[in-house]
Design a protein around this motif. Structure first.
Motif, PDB file in Angstrom:
ATOM      1  N   ASN A 252       0.848  -1.195   0.000  1.00  0.00           N
ATOM      2  CA  ASN A 252       0.000   0.000   0.000  1.00  0.00           C
ATOM      3  C   ASN A 252       0.882   1.242   0.000  1.00  0.00           C
ATOM      4  O   ASN A 252       1.570   1.519   0.988  1.00  0.00           O
ATOM      5  N   PRO A 253       0.920   2.012  -1.088  1.00  0.00           N
ATOM      6  CA  PRO A 253       1.804   3.181  -1.127  1.00  0.00           C
ATOM      7  C   PRO A 253       1.402   4.276  -0.142  1.00  0.00           C
ATOM      8  O   PRO A 253       2.249   5.078   0.256  1.00  0.00           O
ATOM      9  N   VAL A 254       0.133   4.300   0.261  1.00  0.00           N
ATOM     10  CA  VAL A 254      -0.294   5.299   1.247  1.00  0.00           C
ATOM     11  C   VAL A 254       0.356   5.010   2.597  1.00  0.00           C
ATOM     12  O   VAL A 254       0.859   5.912   3.266  1.00  0.00           O
ATOM     13  N   LEU A 255       0.343   3.734   3.010  1.00  0.00           N
ATOM     14  CA  LEU A 255       1.010   3.374   4.262  1.00  0.00           C
ATOM     15  C   LEU A 255       2.510   3.641   4.179  1.00  0.00           C
ATOM     16  O   LEU A 255       3.124   4.111   5.148  1.00  0.00           O
ATOM     17  N   ALA A 256       3.094   3.334   3.033  1.00  0.00           N
ATOM     18  CA  ALA A 256       4.528   3.580   2.855  1.00  0.00           C
ATOM     19  C   ALA A 256       4.844   5.071   2.976  1.00  0.00           C
ATOM     20  O   ALA A 256       5.830   5.463   3.624  1.00  0.00           O
ATOM     21  N   ILE A 280      12.960  19.559   8.575  1.00  0.00           N
ATOM     22  CA  ILE A 280      12.450  18.820   7.418  1.00  0.00           C
ATOM     23  C   ILE A 280      10.938  18.942   7.432  1.00  0.00           C
ATOM     24  O   ILE A 280      10.303  18.634   8.443  1.00  0.00           O
ATOM     25  N   THR A 281      10.365  19.392   6.346  1.00  0.00           N
ATOM     26  CA  THR A 281       8.917  19.549   6.246  1.00  0.00           C
ATOM     27  C   THR A 281       8.402  18.886   4.978  1.00  0.00           C
ATOM     28  O   THR A 281       8.907  19.170   3.896  1.00  0.00           O
ATOM     29  N   VAL A 282       7.425  18.008   5.138  1.00  0.00           N
ATOM     30  CA  VAL A 282       6.689  17.496   3.991  1.00  0.00           C
ATOM     31  C   VAL A 282       5.450  18.370   3.859  1.00  0.00           C
ATOM     32  O   VAL A 282       4.565  18.354   4.709  1.00  0.00           O
ATOM     33  N   GLY A 283       5.421  19.150   2.802  1.00  0.00           N
ATOM     34  CA  GLY A 283       4.376  20.161   2.670  1.00  0.00           C
ATOM     35  C   GLY A 283       3.234  19.790   1.755  1.00  0.00           C
ATOM     36  O   GLY A 283       2.202  20.459   1.737  1.00  0.00           O
ATOM     37  N   LYS A 284       3.386  18.696   0.994  1.00  0.00           N
ATOM     38  CA  LYS A 284       2.338  18.316   0.049  1.00  0.00           C
ATOM     39  C   LYS A 284       2.311  16.803  -0.103  1.00  0.00           C
ATOM     40  O   LYS A 284       3.348  16.169  -0.267  1.00  0.00           O
ATOM     41  N   VAL A 285       1.105  16.227  -0.042  1.00  0.00           N
ATOM     42  CA  VAL A 285       0.909  14.803  -0.270  1.00  0.00           C
ATOM     43  C   VAL A 285      -0.298  14.635  -1.185  1.00  0.00           C
ATOM     44  O   VAL A 285      -1.370  15.191  -0.921  1.00  0.00           O
ATOM     45  N   GLN A 286      -0.127  13.894  -2.261  1.00  0.00           N
ATOM     46  CA  GLN A 286      -1.230  13.585  -3.168  1.00  0.00           C
ATOM     47  C   GLN A 286      -1.268  12.067  -3.336  1.00  0.00           C
ATOM     48  O   GLN A 286      -0.359  11.465  -3.904  1.00  0.00           O
ATOM     49  N   ALA A 287      -2.336  11.431  -2.833  1.00  0.00           N
ATOM     50  CA  ALA A 287      -2.367   9.980  -2.719  1.00  0.00           C
ATOM     51  C   ALA A 287      -3.397   9.346  -3.631  1.00  0.00           C
ATOM     52  O   ALA A 287      -4.467   9.898  -3.878  1.00  0.00           O
ATOM     53  N   GLY A 288      -3.059   8.143  -4.104  1.00  0.00           N
ATOM     54  CA  GLY A 288      -3.956   7.296  -4.878  1.00  0.00           C
ATOM     55  C   GLY A 288      -3.657   5.849  -4.575  1.00  0.00           C
ATOM     56  O   GLY A 288      -2.727   5.538  -3.807  1.00  0.00           O
ATOM     57  N   ASN A 289      -4.386   4.948  -5.158  1.00  0.00           N
ATOM     58  CA  ASN A 289      -4.191   3.529  -4.873  1.00  0.00           C
ATOM     59  C   ASN A 289      -2.871   3.001  -5.416  1.00  0.00           C
ATOM     60  O   ASN A 289      -2.303   2.053  -4.868  1.00  0.00           O
ATOM     61  N   GLU A 290      -2.388   3.612  -6.496  1.00  0.00           N
ATOM     62  CA  GLU A 290      -1.182   3.111  -7.150  1.00  0.00           C
ATOM     63  C   GLU A 290       0.060   3.938  -6.848  1.00  0.00           C
ATOM     64  O   GLU A 290       1.161   3.405  -6.762  1.00  0.00           O
ATOM     65  N   ILE A 291      -0.128   5.246  -6.691  1.00  0.00           N
ATOM     66  CA  ILE A 291       1.011   6.155  -6.528  1.00  0.00           C
ATOM     67  C   ILE A 291       0.676   7.203  -5.467  1.00  0.00           C
ATOM     68  O   ILE A 291      -0.446   7.733  -5.417  1.00  0.00           O
ATOM     69  N   TYR A 324       7.230  -1.646   2.612  1.00  0.00           N
ATOM     70  CA  TYR A 324       5.839  -1.874   2.209  1.00  0.00           C
ATOM     71  C   TYR A 324       5.731  -2.394   0.782  1.00  0.00           C
ATOM     72  O   TYR A 324       4.699  -2.258   0.133  1.00  0.00           O
ATOM     73  N   GLN A 325       6.794  -3.034   0.326  1.00  0.00           N
ATOM     74  CA  GLN A 325       6.808  -3.666  -0.994  1.00  0.00           C
ATOM     75  C   GLN A 325       6.498  -2.679  -2.120  1.00  0.00           C
ATOM     76  O   GLN A 325       5.861  -3.024  -3.121  1.00  0.00           O
ATOM     77  N   CYS A 326       6.936  -1.424  -1.948  1.00  0.00           N
ATOM     78  CA  CYS A 326       6.764  -0.398  -2.970  1.00  0.00           C
ATOM     79  C   CYS A 326       8.141   0.072  -3.447  1.00  0.00           C
ATOM     80  O   CYS A 326       9.170  -0.247  -2.852  1.00  0.00           O
ATOM     81  N   THR A 327       8.146   0.834  -4.501  1.00  0.00           N
ATOM     82  CA  THR A 327       9.374   1.459  -4.980  1.00  0.00           C
ATOM     83  C   THR A 327       9.240   2.980  -4.884  1.00  0.00           C
ATOM     84  O   THR A 327       8.129   3.516  -4.827  1.00  0.00           O
ATOM     85  N   ALA A 328      10.385   3.661  -4.858  1.00  0.00           N
ATOM     86  CA  ALA A 328      10.379   5.120  -4.728  1.00  0.00           C
ATOM     87  C   ALA A 328      11.203   5.755  -5.829  1.00  0.00           C
ATOM     88  O   ALA A 328      12.290   5.269  -6.169  1.00  0.00           O
TER      89      ALA A 328
END
Length: 437
Positions: A252-256, A280-291, A324-328
């Motif tokens: 699940n890329p959202v959990l990752a 360090i600030t993460v200022g933007k997150v755009q989530a979907g099922n795949e990416i 989480y079995q994803c790639t970055a």
């Protein structure tokens, strides 16, 4: 002819030579300070305070303000600068870094002092209603670069009139694209500062009252980096049916992404020196099922800590994605990301500039600044040249100069213009005396 003179001649050979303001705070003679010629200093102040010069600097600032141009689009601003340098009889090189201009005053010999002003505006709709409001929809000088340019032209006028008093050479760097964080690098890449012995720059600041000069030796402004990352669901591992008992939803890329964001904060809380401020600030997150796409920024005050943060951020994101079995996919050096080093003032150059400030605005209006998380691409010059960067206060509720940079309500007290011109000119005029001590 020495090598330095030849270099400067070749550098310039690409172009034919071509409201009531607040009164300037007067300097008092300081016979105890052997590093400053009070005669030169007071001539500089006298010229800066001349009513015709004050009006001229103000008119230039207003013309630039009405016609704002974004990074690397400063064609009209560049033409204005060249027009005024031609009228003053000052040699210059153009184009530099696309739209930049570099003027030269003096003998062509060492010491060489550089003074820098940025020229670009911001993509902001001006909300200040006044006679000289921006005439370009969606663009505004909301960071004072119009004033910086006008003040440096004012200094050019003073220096040209006092050129017989000048020991050495002064370069006037009118730099594009500060807001994109790349203008200074572009100027440096064209060899402008190769023979420079010291460089000086300033920025208007609402943080400080009108006429107050603020800076500090050593670490002053933070370095600023940015990053973008995509965490992508891995479609190449074994089927879910094969691992259904222990791997459901593990890719699940959202959990990752969530785990990566938390782990990035642990860098600051668990890995870095608590007495060396870093962010360090993460200022933007755009989530979907795949990416999942995320972007952020990091800041630090020492080169060592700043340069270490970027690779560590990348490592954390990649490893959390793998858990989480994803790639970055991570972009830290692309067109849409920036990396500006910290501003670290040279202590000797800072000392000279501080003495000048005390003479121009008075001891009571010269202060030690706190460190600031703001960033400035002026820092790139320090990789080549010792120098210093100062804030010049413009906060004045009476004139409406209260809003911070990048605000659509940003406004300056124009009485600051001759003060900035005098600071630039006097720094350059007296640097040779200082360097000989």
């Amino acid at each position: 002819m020495n090598i330095l003179q030849l270099h400067l001649i070749l550098m310039l050979a690409t172009t034919p030579f071509a409201h009531n303001p607040t009164p300037l705070i007067s300097a008092q003679p300081n016979p105890r300070n052997p590093l400053i010629s009070t005669s030169i200093e007071h001539q500089s102040l006298r010229l800066a305070n001349d009513p015709s010069t004050v009006q001229w600097i103000r008119s230039i600032r207003r013309e630039i303000h009405r016609n704002p141009e974004l990074a690397f689009e400063e064609f009209n601003t560049s033409a204005l600068i060249r027009r005024e340098l031609d009228r003053l009889g000052i040699q210059y090189r153009w184009p530099v870094a696309g739209t930049g201009v570099v003027g030269m005053i003096g003998s062509g010999e060492s010491p060489v002092v550089a003074l820098r002003a940025d020229m670009d505006a911001l993509p902001i709709q001006e909300m200040v209603e006044w006679e000289h409001k921006s005439q370009v929809d969606g663009k505004m000088h909301a960071c004072g670069h119009d004033a910086h340019t006008a003040m440096l032209l004012g200094a050019a006028k003073i220096l040209q009139e006092l050129r017989n008093e000048l020991q050495g050479t002064v370069l006037l760097i009118f730099q594009p694209a500060e807001e994109r964080g790349v203008g200074a690098k572009s100027v440096i890449e064209e060899g402008v500062v190769e023979e420079v012995n010291a460089i000086f720059g300033l920025h208007l600041a609402q943080k400080y009252p009108f006429g107050v000069v603020a800076s500090r030796p050593g670490e002053f402004l933070a370095g600023c980096g940015s990053f973008k990352a995509k965490i992508i669901k891995n479609k190449n591992h074994h089927t879910l049916a094969e691992y259904s008992e222990f791997m459901q939803g593990s890719d699940n890329p959202v959990l990752a992404a969530a785990a990566a964001i938390i782990s990035l904060q642990n860098i600051i809380s668990r890995e870095v020196d608590p007495f060396a401020p870093q962010v360090i600030t993460v200022g933007k997150v755009q989530a979907g099922n795949e990416i999942v796409e995320l972007s952020g920024t990091y800041r630090a005050f020492t080169k060592e800590s700043f340069n270490a943060l970027g690779p560590r951020i990348e490592e954390v994101i990649r490893r959390q994605a793998a858990v989480y079995q994803c790639t970055a996919e991570i972009d830290s050096f692309g067109e849409d990301t920036i990396k500006i080093p910290p501003i670290i003032n040279d202590k000797l150059v800072y000392g000279h500039a501080t003495r000048i400030a005390r003479e121009i605005v008075g001891e009571e209006n010269t202060t030690l600044a706190s460190i600031s998380m703001g960033s400035e691409d002026f820092a790139f010059y320090f990789d080549k040249v010792p120098g210093c960067f100062f804030f010049l206060g413009i906060r004045n509720p009476r004139t409406g100069s209260i809003h911070p940079p990048h605000s659509p309500y940003y406004k300056i007290d124009e009485g600051i213009l001759p003060i900035g011109a005098a600071l630039h000119a006097t720094f350059a005029l007296t640097y040779a005396l200082h360097s000989e001590q």
